[in-house]
Scaffold this active site. Sequence first.
Site, mmCIF file in Angstrom:
data_model
loop_
_atom_site.group_PDB
_atom_site.id
_atom_site.type_symbol
_atom_site.label_atom_id
_atom_site.label_comp_id
_atom_site.label_asym_id
_atom_site.label_seq_id
_atom_site.Cartn_x
_atom_site.Cartn_y
_atom_site.Cartn_z
ATOM 1 N NE ARG A 132 -2.868 8.421 -3.877
ATOM 2 C CZ ARG A 132 -1.544 8.578 -3.859
ATOM 3 N NH1 ARG A 132 -0.757 7.529 -3.707
ATOM 4 N NH2 ARG A 132 -1.019 9.774 -3.990
ATOM 5 C CB ILE B 293 -0.998 0.017 1.188
ATOM 6 C CG1 ILE B 293 -0.293 -0.182 2.536
ATOM 7 C CG2 ILE B 293 -2.080 -0.999 1.014
ATOM 8 C CD1 ILE B 293 -1.242 -0.149 3.730
ATOM 9 C CG ASP B 294 -0.081 4.227 -2.740
ATOM 10 O OD1 ASP B 294 0.567 3.381 -3.366
ATOM 11 O OD2 ASP B 294 -1.133 4.748 -3.168
ATOM 12 N NE ARG B 295 5.734 9.138 1.617
ATOM 13 C CZ ARG B 295 6.465 10.131 1.133
ATOM 14 N NH1 ARG B 295 7.782 10.086 1.196
ATOM 15 N NH2 ARG B 295 5.905 11.163 0.548
ATOM 16 C CB THR C 5 -2.495 4.270 1.653
ATOM 17 O OG1 THR C 5 -2.741 5.086 0.509
ATOM 18 C CG2 THR C 5 -3.734 3.446 1.951
#
Length: 303
Positions: free
Chosen positions: A235, A135-137, A139
Site C-alpha cells: 500500500r 496481512i492487514d485487516r 486485505t
Amino acid sequence: MSNSKQITIKEGGKRLDAALVNAGLEHSRSTLAAWIKEGAILVNGKQVKSSYKAKAGDEVFITVPETKETAIEAENIPLDIVYEDDDLIVVNKPQGMVVHPAAGHATGTLVNALLYHAPLSTINGEFRPGIVHRIDRDTSGLLMVAKNDKAHQALAAELKAHKTERYYYALVRGEFKEDKGTVDAPIGRHPKDRKKQAVIPGGRDAVTHFEVLERFNGYTLLKLALETGRTHQIRVHMQYIGHPVVGDPTYGHQQVMADIKLKGQLLHAKTLVLTQPNTGEKMTFDSELPESFKRVLKALKEE
C-alpha cells in the site's frame, strides 16, 4: 513446569540471543530476547542487557518460563481452510477480519477462530499464537499458520531468508507504461501520523516487484511479489509511485465507481509458496479473488 538449561558459549562476538540460536537452542531470537529482558537468562550468574555481546567461555543459564494458558478465547467462527496437516494450516482470510487480538480487537480475530479449530504454536507469545506472518485487516487472502513450535521456527526461517513466495493481486489507480518493475524504497513510521507508514530515509529495506496483468481506463490490475514484509508495504509503495491501491482508506484512492461501495482496499494475497517443515516438500497454494474484487474488474471491463 519450567525447566532449565546450561550452555557454554564457544564462539563470542554476537549478541546473546543470536549466539544462543547458533548454539542450537530451539527457540526464536525474539523469544530469547524477551527472556533476557525478563531475567530468565543469566550469564556467569548475572542478569545482562539485551544488547550484551557474548564472549567465548560465557556460562549461560536459561530458566525456560512456564507456558501460560492463553487468555484468548477460542471462538467458533467459520474458517476457509485451504490446506491443513499436523504442522501447518493455510487459511484464506476474509477482508475485514483482524489477524490477532490487540487493543480494540479482543475477539472475532483469525486467532480466536483458529484456536477453536486446532492447537497453535506458542513462539509468538500469548496474543499471536501460530502467526508466522500477517496481512492487514482489510486485505484478504492466504496466510500460513504454524501448529507447533518446530514448524513455526522452520516457516519463520524460510520467510526471513526470502524463500517463501507471496504473490498479491491489487487494483491500482492510474495506467502503467511499463509491463513490470520493482519498487525499492525504505519504509518506516510516518513522521507525522503514527498510525501510518511511509517511505522515509533511514527506514527498513523494502522491496516490491510488480507485473501488469490487465489494463483498464484509469486503472491497472497488478500482480505483486514481496521480497520483504514491512507493515503496509504494498500500500505504501503503490502510493509512493503514484498508483495507490483502489479502496485504500489510509493511503489510497477511496472510490472506483459511484454504484460500487468498497469495504477496504482491493488487495488480495492470492498465491503462497512454502516448504513443508517436516517433509521438505515445496507446496503451492492459490486462492480465488473475493467477489467484491471480481465485481469491480467486471464493471471496468464493461466500461
